[in-house]
Design a protein around this motif. Structure first.
Motif, PDB file in Angstrom:
ATOM      1  N   GLY A  26       0.796  -1.205   0.000  1.00 35.98           N
ATOM      2  CA  GLY A  26       0.000   0.000   0.000  1.00 35.98           C
ATOM      3  C   GLY A  26       0.828   1.253   0.000  1.00 35.98           C
ATOM      4  O   GLY A  26       0.296   2.358  -0.099  1.00 35.98           O
ATOM      5  N   GLY A  27       2.170   1.144   0.108  1.00 34.80           N
ATOM      6  CA  GLY A  27       3.034   2.311   0.104  1.00 34.80           C
ATOM      7  C   GLY A  27       3.208   2.863  -1.291  1.00 34.80           C
ATOM      8  O   GLY A  27       2.597   2.413  -2.241  1.00 34.80           O
ATOM      9  N   ASP A  28       4.061   3.894  -1.387  1.00 36.99           N
ATOM     10  CA  ASP A  28       4.288   4.504  -2.689  1.00 36.99           C
ATOM     11  C   ASP A  28       4.819   3.467  -3.657  1.00 36.99           C
ATOM     12  O   ASP A  28       5.908   2.938  -3.484  1.00 36.99           O
ATOM     13  CB  ASP A  28       5.290   5.654  -2.547  1.00 36.99           C
ATOM     14  CG  ASP A  28       5.695   6.226  -3.895  1.00 36.99           C
ATOM     15  OD1 ASP A  28       4.874   6.145  -4.826  1.00 36.99           O
ATOM     16  OD2 ASP A  28       6.819   6.746  -4.008  1.00 36.99           O
ATOM     17  N   ASN A  37       3.993  15.237  -1.037  1.00 33.88           N
ATOM     18  CA  ASN A  37       3.116  14.269  -1.694  1.00 33.88           C
ATOM     19  C   ASN A  37       2.585  14.794  -3.034  1.00 33.88           C
ATOM     20  O   ASN A  37       1.453  14.554  -3.402  1.00 33.88           O
ATOM     21  CB  ASN A  37       1.945  13.890  -0.776  1.00 33.88           C
ATOM     22  CG  ASN A  37       2.414  13.137   0.432  1.00 33.88           C
ATOM     23  OD1 ASN A  37       3.341  12.340   0.338  1.00 33.88           O
ATOM     24  ND2 ASN A  37       1.798  13.376   1.576  1.00 33.88           N
ATOM     25  N   ARG A  49      -4.500   1.828 -13.547  1.00 30.53           N
ATOM     26  CA  ARG A  49      -5.018   1.703 -12.179  1.00 30.53           C
ATOM     27  C   ARG A  49      -6.546   1.755 -12.160  1.00 30.53           C
ATOM     28  O   ARG A  49      -7.192   0.999 -11.429  1.00 30.53           O
ATOM     29  CB  ARG A  49      -4.446   2.812 -11.304  1.00 30.53           C
ATOM     30  CG  ARG A  49      -2.976   2.620 -10.944  1.00 30.53           C
ATOM     31  CD  ARG A  49      -2.503   3.695  -9.984  1.00 30.53           C
ATOM     32  NE  ARG A  49      -1.093   3.516  -9.661  1.00 30.53           N
ATOM     33  CZ  ARG A  49      -0.635   2.683  -8.735  1.00 30.53           C
ATOM     34  NH1 ARG A  49      -1.479   1.964  -8.021  1.00 30.53           N
ATOM     35  NH2 ARG A  49       0.660   2.569  -8.515  1.00 30.53           N
ATOM     36  N   ALA A  89      -7.178  -1.272  -2.164  1.00 33.80           N
ATOM     37  CA  ALA A  89      -6.470  -0.181  -1.504  1.00 33.80           C
ATOM     38  C   ALA A  89      -5.087   0.027  -2.108  1.00 33.80           C
ATOM     39  O   ALA A  89      -4.647   1.168  -2.315  1.00 33.80           O
ATOM     40  CB  ALA A  89      -6.363  -0.467  -0.008  1.00 33.80           C
ATOM     41  N   ALA A  90      -4.382  -1.056  -2.409  1.00 34.42           N
ATOM     42  CA  ALA A  90      -3.046  -0.941  -2.989  1.00 34.42           C
ATOM     43  C   ALA A  90      -3.103  -0.382  -4.404  1.00 34.42           C
ATOM     44  O   ALA A  90      -2.289   0.459  -4.797  1.00 34.42           O
ATOM     45  CB  ALA A  90      -2.352  -2.298  -2.986  1.00 34.42           C
ATOM     46  N   TYR A  93      -3.707   3.444  -4.610  1.00 34.90           N
ATOM     47  CA  TYR A  93      -2.759   4.363  -3.984  1.00 34.90           C
ATOM     48  C   TYR A  93      -2.376   5.480  -4.941  1.00 34.90           C
ATOM     49  O   TYR A  93      -1.920   5.232  -6.062  1.00 34.90           O
ATOM     50  CB  TYR A  93      -1.502   3.616  -3.538  1.00 34.90           C
ATOM     51  CG  TYR A  93      -0.540   4.513  -2.800  1.00 34.90           C
ATOM     52  CD1 TYR A  93      -0.677   4.751  -1.449  1.00 34.90           C
ATOM     53  CD2 TYR A  93       0.485   5.182  -3.481  1.00 34.90           C
ATOM     54  CE1 TYR A  93       0.191   5.598  -0.774  1.00 34.90           C
ATOM     55  CE2 TYR A  93       1.349   6.026  -2.828  1.00 34.90           C
ATOM     56  CZ  TYR A  93       1.196   6.233  -1.471  1.00 34.90           C
ATOM     57  OH  TYR A  93       2.033   7.085  -0.815  1.00 34.90           O
ATOM     58  N   GLY A  94      -2.552   6.719  -4.511  1.00 30.99           N
ATOM     59  CA  GLY A  94      -2.182   7.865  -5.316  1.00 30.99           C
ATOM     60  C   GLY A  94      -3.207   8.281  -6.341  1.00 30.99           C
ATOM     61  O   GLY A  94      -3.030   9.291  -7.019  1.00 30.99           O
TER      62      GLY A  94
END
Length: 364
Positions: A26-28, A37, A49, A89-90, A93-94
């Motif tokens: 789930g991180g960058d 950010n 995505r 969720a992953a 991200y972003g």
């Protein structure tokens, strides 16, 4: 204050790379977020995505329908739905919240579809039907949706940048694991792994990682790493088989041993064709723990496959776009074998939450 040295910048770059490769899914995912950010520009992976999110939302809707049905098999379905939510969720991200579409169904992609500039794979669909009892047929239909979603994600690998491709390959492996859990008649693989590897370009035409259709010399380090891991796996399965006495586990060990031998040979051939000298196997390997009986041998087999899953997840990101499915298929097969040997389930096969320990190290 003196300006930072070039070595300092290199060290910071290595830290960023380590975070991208070994951190939480789930991180960058790309390691390119600027202070505050803010990204340097539009995310080139945004379209991929969003399509991945639409496919995941379709799965979530199917799980919600199954869980609302009479006699729902909650103990089976809830953990799978929870992992699917982790995937969402992953993958999100972003992504700006305003860009995320509501749950929707789309047409099913053609078999073996590959993203191109003119054709884009569409997320697999699930019919909008009322909840029905959790019969074997209903579970098999949900398993089929998981399999179609896995194939859709593989078809998207070439359209993604390397970090997202790595994540997509991992989630595709998880989709296949879900399918085998939902439908016991489909165990994913029963044959040794593919004995072929991507063919290289002609001399002097090698592609850079993440582009082109065939591996170039820039892919050699990752391929050597995969070969070294297969050498260790072949050695490890020799130890596993020597400590198993029951017929079925020994047969499974022989099948896995043959699969890893075949994959080892494929990487050796590819490296030779690329003009590189394949890394030879060590005379012996230090095992991660003592193996003196059948339970320990089973744990070793699960450990080998789990670590190989991580190797192949990294290889997905290192290979040219058109060849990523080769590594993604190896990742999937290792994840399936790891489960058969009793490895704990994970939402992201091949992407460890922490820095992994070595599988087996050559003896000095």
């Amino acid at each position: 204050m003196q300006p930072p040295s070039r070595r300092t910048f290199l060290a910071l770059g290595l830290i960023t790379l380590a975070s991208a490769c070994t951190g939480s899914p789930g991180g960058d995912p790309d390691g390119d977020v600027l202070p505050g950010n803010r990204r340097p520009g539009p995310d080139p992976d945004l379209a991929v995505r969003l399509r991945a999110l639409a496919a995941t939302d379709t799965l979530l809707a199917a799980y919600d329908s199954a869980l609302a049905a009479p006699d729902a098999r909650t103990a089976l379905l809830q953990p799978l739905r929870a992992e699917t939510a982790q995937h969402r969720a992953a993958l999100a991200y972003g992504v700006p919240a305003a860009s995320v579409p509501p749950t929707s169904a789309a047409t099913t992609p053609a078999a073996n579809a590959t993203p191109t500039a003119t054709t884009t794979p569409t997320a697999p669909a699930t019919p909008a039907t009322p909840a029905t009892p959790a019969t074997p047929a209903a579970l098999a239909a949900l398993a089929a949706l998981e399999r179609r979603t896995a194939q859709f994600r593989l078809a998207e690998l070439g359209a993604a940048r390397p970090p997202l491709a790595r994540l997509l390959a991992s989630v595709a492996a998880a989709n296949t694991l879900h399918a085998t859990a939902l439908d016991p008649t489909d165990q994913g693989i029963d044959q040794p792994a593919a004995t072929t590897a991507p063919k290289p370009d002609a001399p002097g035409t090698g592609s850079a990682p993440g582009t082109g259709s065939t591996p170039g010399t820039d892919s050699v380090p990752a391929l050597q790493n995969a070969l070294g891991a297969e050498h260790a796996a072949v050695y490890g399965y020799g130890v596993v088989g020597a400590h198993l006495s029951e017929d079925r586990p020994r047969a499974d060990a022989r099948t896995a041993h043959a699969a890893h031998q075949a994959q080892r040979d494929a990487w050796q051939r590819l490296l030779t064709t690329l003009g590189a000298t394949p890394t030879p196997a060590a005379g012996g390997y230090q095992l991660p723990f003592p193996v003196t009986d059948a339970p320990a041998a089973t744990r070793l087999a699960a450990h080998l496959e789990t670590r190989l899953s991580a190797v192949y997840a990294d290889l997905v990101a290192a290979l040219p776009a058109a060849q990523r499915p080769t590594a993604a298929t190896a990742l999937r097969d290792c994840a399936l074998r790891a489960r058969r040997w009793g490895a704990p389930d994970t939402a992201f096969p091949g992407i460890p939450e922490t820095v992994p320990t070595p599988t087996a190290t050559p003896r000095p």
